[in-house]
Design an enzyme around this catalytic site. Structure first.
Site, mmCIF file in Angstrom:
data_model
loop_
_atom_site.group_PDB
_atom_site.id
_atom_site.type_symbol
_atom_site.label_atom_id
_atom_site.label_comp_id
_atom_site.label_asym_id
_atom_site.label_seq_id
_atom_site.Cartn_x
_atom_site.Cartn_y
_atom_site.Cartn_z
ATOM 1 N N HIS A 137 0.864 -1.181 0.000
ATOM 2 C CA HIS A 137 0.000 0.000 0.000
ATOM 3 C C HIS A 137 0.900 1.230 0.000
ATOM 4 C CE1 HIS A 137 -2.866 2.978 1.617
ATOM 5 N NE2 HIS A 137 -3.833 2.149 1.312
ATOM 6 N N ASP A 214 3.073 -4.310 8.113
ATOM 7 C CA ASP A 214 1.776 -3.656 7.933
ATOM 8 C C ASP A 214 0.704 -4.749 8.011
ATOM 9 O OD1 ASP A 214 -0.522 -2.379 7.140
ATOM 10 O OD2 ASP A 214 0.243 -1.689 5.217
ATOM 11 N N GLN A 217 -4.523 -5.429 6.751
ATOM 12 C CA GLN A 217 -5.447 -6.392 6.142
ATOM 13 C C GLN A 217 -5.377 -7.747 6.829
ATOM 14 O OE1 GLN A 217 -7.684 -5.628 3.900
ATOM 15 N NE2 GLN A 217 -6.989 -3.553 3.476
ATOM 16 N N LYS A 240 -10.968 -0.892 9.708
ATOM 17 C CA LYS A 240 -11.125 -2.096 8.895
ATOM 18 C C LYS A 240 -11.532 -3.302 9.738
ATOM 19 C CE LYS A 240 -7.517 -0.545 5.656
ATOM 20 N NZ LYS A 240 -8.370 -0.098 4.549
ATOM 21 N N CYS A 380 -4.585 2.332 -3.849
ATOM 22 C CA CYS A 380 -3.362 2.819 -3.189
ATOM 23 C C CYS A 380 -2.242 1.794 -3.291
ATOM 24 C CB CYS A 380 -3.633 3.171 -1.724
ATOM 25 S SG CYS A 380 -4.727 4.576 -1.501
#
Length: 422
Positions: A137, A214, A217, A240, A380
């Site tokens: 991202h 990261d 997700q 999220k 993104c």
């Protein structure tokens, strides 16, 4: 909705779960039932989270850590209680390793800036290298580009295979003795790819590089154990994972947080201040300057309670079954090409695709007219689109309340799109 789906073991009781999410009852465009498949962008919020936010504002609203009156003490207890919940959710060794930010982007920027200002042995400078991947991202690309530009460090990255996996064939050549930090996504937001954490972390540790993950997700969809993945920093965001917008998390190893300098200065992050110099509070407050996102943290705590009550293992099993079904059905759509892994193995619940020569924005607009909400664009993650020679994709992404019937609706909607554009 017609369906050719077989029995799907592992599904949650979505009929019961969906009752907790008021927005899923909406009808749009002349009475069409909302089919929400944009969960990788943001999830919907259950009543339990909405109620926690309302109760905070109606009963406990005050600034934290600074007052001795009842409301201030209640607000502080709720805010710090949310930190306890998040620490338990990710299996952090200490609650003081959990830093609240406004989103994952801020968390990653915080790490990049800390390392740019740090003393040895953590300092990033012109003699060092930063390693990322081509599937990141933008939030995990741009901060490192800025750091490289500011310090003279060399930015390197892993490429992608044709099927949407990381190409680690040159692992030892990309991560070298000069590598200071390796930052990568646990799960791709555009392709759903689940990356091989152990292999990357092993190599990074061999050269004493810091590892930043990261998990934006990952945290909403699977068990996230910061001790098990052996990273040094892990970033994710609340919106999220059934929480409010405006709240993110950075987890970092205690010894690193003690040694590294703060990024933002102001109230709350200090110990003493004079006109000549200041000393800083211990972590996590050292990195939380000013009035924090109090209500948002309370909402995130409620979201953690909600997800934990269902069970992250159960949520992961539900999404794995649903994603496998979706991949199978989408591959039967003529002229449709999935960008990323073509099976449910080692992939999350986001599926990006292109439909013939129909522009993704047109696909998304016509689907919306059918009541189906998907995401279109480069998500993104423009380098991924460049890698595969496409201008953009359509992305459908699922969550704990998504159903096989919604997959069927998507497939039928895509058939309508194909017919619409002839």
């Amino acid at each position: 909705m017609t369906s050719s789906r077989p029995g799907l073991p592992g599904l949650l009781d979505t009929e019961a779960i969906r009752k907790d999410f008021p927005v899923l009852d909406r009808q749009i465009h002349d009475g069409k039932r909302l089919v929400y498949l944009d969960n990788a962008a943001t999830s919907q919020k259950p009543r339990q989270v909405l109620d926690a936010l309302n109760t905070y504002y109606e009963r406990h609203n005050a600034n934290v850590h600074r007052g001795v009156h009842v409301l201030a003490e209640e607000a502080t207890a709720l805010y710090e209680g949310a930190r306890d919940k998040v620490a338990a959710f990710v299996n952090a060794p200490s609650r003081d390793e959990v830093i609240f930010t406004k989103n994952a982007s801020e968390s990653l920027n915080l790490v990049a800036n800390m390392l740019g200002w740090a003393d040895e042995p953590y300092r990033v400078d012109h003699e060092t290298e930063i390693v990322i991947t081509e599937m990141e991202h933008h939030s995990n690309i741009v901060p490192w580009q800025l750091l490289a530009q500011r310090t003279g460090a060399k930015l390197k990255w892993f490429g992608l295979t044709d099927d949407g996996r990381l190409d680690l064939s040159n692992l030892d050549e990309v991560i070298t003795e000069k590598t200071k930090v390796v930052s990568f996504t646990l799960v791709s937001n555009i392709m759903g790819t689940v990356n091989p954490v152990e292999e990357i972390v092993r190599r990074a540790q061999e050269v004493n590089a810091l590892v930043v993950v990261d998990a934006s997700q990952a945290a909403p969809h699977m068990v996230l154990d910061v001790q098990a993945i052996q990273a040094d920093f892990v970033a994710f965001t609340g919106h999220k994972m059934c929480g409010p917008t405006g709240i993110g998390v950075l987890w970092g190893r205690q010894e690193l947080l003690e040694d590294l300098p703060p990024f933002l200065g102001g109230g709350e992050m200090i110990e003493t201040v004079s006109m000549h110099s200041s000393t800083y509070a211990p972590a996590p407050h050292k990195f939380e300057a000013g009035t924090p996102p109090i209500a948002q943290a309370v909402g995130l705590g409620a979201a953690v309670d909600y997800l934990s009550g269902i069970g992250m293992d159960a949520i992961a099993a539900h999404e794995h079954a649903l994603t496998g079904y979706a991949v199978q059905r989408l591959q039967d759509v003529p002229d449709l090409r999935i960008i990323g892994p073509g099976t449910a193995e080692d992939r999350g619940a986001a599926i990006s695709f292109v439909l013939g020569d129909i522009h993704p924005h047109d696909v998304g607009q016509v689907l919306d007219e059918q009541g189906i909400a998907v995401r279109v664009g480069h998500h993104c993650a423009r380098p991924v689109c460049l890698r595969y020679g496409i201008p953009a994709t359509t992305r459908a992404s699922f969550y704990l309340y998504s159903t096989p019937a919604e997959v069927d609706a998507l497939v039928e909607g895509l058939e309508y799109v194909r017919n619409f554009f002839g």
